[in-house]
Design an enzyme around this catalytic site. Structure first.
Site, PDB file in Angstrom:
ATOM      1  CE1 TYR A 139      -3.763  -2.369   0.233  1.00  0.00           C
ATOM      2  CE2 TYR A 139      -2.472  -3.332   2.113  1.00  0.00           C
ATOM      3  CZ  TYR A 139      -3.817  -3.323   1.153  1.00  0.00           C
ATOM      4  OH  TYR A 139      -4.532  -4.441   1.011  1.00  0.00           O
ATOM      5  CG  ASN A 141      -9.824   0.766  -2.589  1.00  0.00           C
ATOM      6  OD1 ASN A 141     -10.465  -0.549  -2.206  1.00  0.00           O
ATOM      7  ND2 ASN A 141      -8.689   1.061  -2.250  1.00  0.00           N
ATOM      8  CG  ASP A 152     -27.905  -6.204  -4.549  1.00  0.00           C
ATOM      9  OD1 ASP A 152     -27.460  -6.649  -5.402  1.00  0.00           O
ATOM     10  OD2 ASP A 152     -28.518  -6.905  -3.557  1.00  0.00           O
ATOM     11  CG  HIS A 210      -8.795  -3.148  -5.735  1.00  0.00           C
ATOM     12  ND1 HIS A 210      -9.465  -3.104  -4.427  1.00  0.00           N
ATOM     13  CD2 HIS A 210      -9.476  -3.541  -6.758  1.00  0.00           C
ATOM     14  CE1 HIS A 210     -10.604  -3.692  -4.925  1.00  0.00           C
ATOM     15  NE2 HIS A 210     -10.916  -3.713  -6.154  1.00  0.00           N
ATOM     16  CB  SER A 236      -2.394  -3.915  -3.085  1.00  0.00           C
ATOM     17  OG  SER A 236      -3.767  -4.728  -3.067  1.00  0.00           O
ATOM     18  NE  ARG A 269      -5.379  -9.690  -0.293  1.00  0.00           N
ATOM     19  CZ  ARG A 269      -5.744  -8.946   1.083  1.00  0.00           C
ATOM     20  NH1 ARG A 269      -6.704  -8.046   0.775  1.00  0.00           N
ATOM     21  NH2 ARG A 269      -5.367  -9.292   2.069  1.00  0.00           N
TER      22      ARG A 269
END
Ligand code: DQA
Length: 153
Positions: A27, A78, A91, A104, A106, A115
């Site tokens: 990150y 994100n 939804d 994202h 990463s 993931r």
């Protein structure tokens, strides 16, 4: 190009307020407020007005999506770990009805298997992953192109 619909809401989900403390190999070391400052600059250089929302509470994320159409013409989201399993957020995003880009920091496709799955991907016009802060520029550019093409339709 001047866009009349240029409001982009940037939504950060669970644990993203902990940027700066999370694994720097995934990150980086920037904080959420540093990230937001960069996104604001990127947005204004593209003629987009950015606003921000963060919560660690899934219901609040859902309720923000319910209100989104009143405050934004597009969304960069994100959802953090919710991306991989929250059908409630999926939804609510469908209800929001504005163009969305999933992002994202990463590279989720080169990490754990779980993931790799996103429950929101099918609702998004694009997905950016593994590009750190710069990925947000790409996400904003995707939305800008979408809003420009909507404007000429
Ligand atoms: C993340 C990736 C997710 O898998 C993770 O749960 C996060 C952050 C990212 O930005 O890379 O919290 O969405």
């Amino acid at each position: 190009m001047n866009l009349s619909h240029n409001r982009i809401d940037v939504m950060h989900g669970v644990n993203l307020d902990q940027l700066g403390r999370r694994d720097p190999a995934q990150y980086g070391s920037f904080t959420l407020s540093e990230l937001e400052r960069r996104i604001t600059e990127m947005g204004s250089s593209l003629g987009l007005a950015t606003s921000f929302f963060h919560t660690n509470h899934e219901g609040q994320f859902v309720e923000h999506l319910h209100r989104l159409t009143e405050i934004a013409d597009g969304v960069v989201l994100n959802p953090g770990a919710w991306t991989h399993y929250s059908y409630a957020i999926r939804d609510a995003l469908e209800l929001a009805g504005v163009p969305a880009v999933e992002i994202h920091i990463s590279d989720v496709d080169s990490r754990e298997q779980w993931r790799r799955h996103s429950v929101i991907a099918e609702l998004c016009i694009g997905r950016v992953s593994g590009k750190g802060t710069e990925g947000y520029r790409e996400a904003l550019e995707l939305l800008r192109a979408e809003l420009s093409s909507e404007a000429v339709r």
